[in-house]
Design a protein around this motif. Structure first.
Motif, PDB file in Angstrom:
ATOM      1  N   PRO A  43       0.808  -1.234   0.000  1.00  0.00           N
ATOM      2  CA  PRO A  43       0.000   0.000   0.000  1.00  0.00           C
ATOM      3  C   PRO A  43       0.834   1.273   0.000  1.00  0.00           C
TER       4      PRO A  43
ATOM      5  N   GLY B  19      -1.906  -5.258   2.606  1.00  0.00           N
ATOM      6  CA  GLY B  19      -0.747  -5.185   3.480  1.00  0.00           C
ATOM      7  C   GLY B  19      -0.254  -6.540   3.937  1.00  0.00           C
TER       8      GLY B  19
ATOM      9  N   LYS C  72       4.450   1.807   9.261  1.00  0.00           N
ATOM     10  CA  LYS C  72       3.241   2.577   8.959  1.00  0.00           C
ATOM     11  C   LYS C  72       1.997   1.711   8.916  1.00  0.00           C
TER      12      LYS C  72
ATOM     13  N   GLY D 199      -1.139  -0.469   7.181  1.00  0.00           N
ATOM     14  CA  GLY D 199      -2.096  -0.092   6.147  1.00  0.00           C
ATOM     15  C   GLY D 199      -2.600  -1.267   5.353  1.00  0.00           C
ATOM     16  N   ALA D 200      -3.796  -1.103   4.758  1.00  0.00           N
ATOM     17  CA  ALA D 200      -4.433  -2.126   3.912  1.00  0.00           C
ATOM     18  C   ALA D 200      -4.552  -3.458   4.652  1.00  0.00           C
TER      19      ALA D 200
END
Length: 356
Positions: A280, A292, A320, A322-323
């Motif tokens: 992502p 992710g 980070k 995500g997804a």
């Protein structure tokens, strides 16, 4: 990626089966893009017609006897009532668009489940324009003889009408004869100067192209070419190079299929390439949806093989998230440190930006 399609109306109103042949794809997760020709809002969505492309998930997709059957309900069939042909695009989750075609939509009974009042703007305009317009009033006569005063009517004798008929009739025949002569001369000139000269050229340009190797090659899909290549049992290193060649040529779907085979064989750089399709944080490649968890799985395989780029990208993804992937700062720091130990400058910068 051209496929053949046909529509089979079902006994239940508002239901049909869209049958696709010559499409080698898994039925799981296949989506459709349906586009009509008329109107600015030409793409069908779940809430009506839109200007931008939308992807529809059929109620059920089944494979039977070499074909894929898409079971469509009223939310699609009712909105296609009255449309002659539509353009279809089929997308597979892990690859992207795998087929396109144009299909004639048959006349079928609608279920009435879709509110006909919810029409797009172009439908409303088209319906208003279709109202018959009132015929224009007849034109006023160019000349209307004045009426004689009532006081002198008895003292004048009317002009004999029989004397004017032969003159007007003769003039009309002369005009008609002149028009016929002009048309005959113009038609003969067009025939001799246009049709006779362009006819041989038309015949020459409409001759069918004889079949040859080029025509047969154009019918092969990317999947067919990849399957033929993989049937030669290339080495993982050769598959890695072949994937890069396909990617440079714009065939990202084919590159993914080749890289995935090499990645499953344990090739670290190929595992890194496959991971980027799902990452992502990376630029979208080939229309893949960010995932992710899948990206982390392939990054981890390549990172365990000792690739510093994979270790850095895996660490950034863990930092980070995500997804569908939750962040893990401790694990992210560990992988970034391993990449930095191999002189990866970007990994060192990322470590400095991590929270202390």
């Amino acid at each position: 990626m051209a496929v053949r399609a046909s529509v089979l109306p079902q006994p239940e109103p508002g239901h049909a089966v869209l049958r696709l042949t010559e499409l080698d794809a898994s039925p799981d997760g296949l989506t459709l893009s349906i586009q009509r020709q008329q109107g600015p809002d030409s793409h069908l969505a779940d809430d009506g017609w839109r200007r931008t492309e939308a992807w529809l998930l059929p109620a059920r997709v089944e494979r039977a006897k070499g074909s894929l059957d898409f079971h469509l309900g009223p939310e699609i069939c009712d909105r296609l009532a009255g449309i002659a042909t539509v353009r279809l695009r089929i997308k597979e989750p892990d690859i992207g668009v795998v087929g396109t075609t144009v299909v004639a939509w048959p006349t079928m009974l609608t279920s009435g489940a879709i509110d006909k009042g919810q029409r797009s703007l172009d439908d409303v305009v088209r319906l208003r324009r279709s109202k018959p317009e009132a015929p224009p009033p007849p034109p006023a006569p160019l000349f209307e003889p004045p009426k004689p005063p009532s006081g002198l009517r008895a003292e004048r004798e009317p002009m004999p009408e029989m004397e004017l008929e032969p003159r007007s009739g003769l003039t009309g025949w002369l005009i008609a004869a002149a028009l016929l002569v002009i048309l005959a001369v113009g038609g003969y000139w067009a025939y001799t100067n246009y049709f006779l000269k362009s006819w041989p050229e038309t015949i020459a340009t409409t001759q069918p192209t004889p079949p040859g190797p080029a025509a047969e090659t154009s019918k092969k899909t990317v999947r067919d070419m990849v399957a033929e290549y993989l049937a030669t049992k290339p080495t993982p290193e050769a598959m890695l190079a072949k994937g890069k060649e396909l990617a440079q040529g714009g065939e990202l779907g084919g590159a993914f299929l080749v890289w995935r085979r090499a990645a499953e064989a344990g090739n670290g750089p190929a595992q890194l390439e496959v991971a980027t399709f799902y990452d992502p944080l990376a630029q979208t490649r080939g229309g893949f949806a960010p995932d992710g968890a899948r990206a982390a799985e392939w990054y981890e395989r390549a990172a365990l093989a000792g690739l510093p780029e994979a270790q850095r990208k895996y660490g950034l993804l863990l930092a980070k998230g995500g997804a569908g992937l939750s962040p893990d700062q401790a694990k992210a720091k560990s992988w970034l440190q391993q990449a930095a130990a191999q002189n990866d400058a970007d990994a060192r910068k990322a470590l400095e930006s991590l929270p202390k």
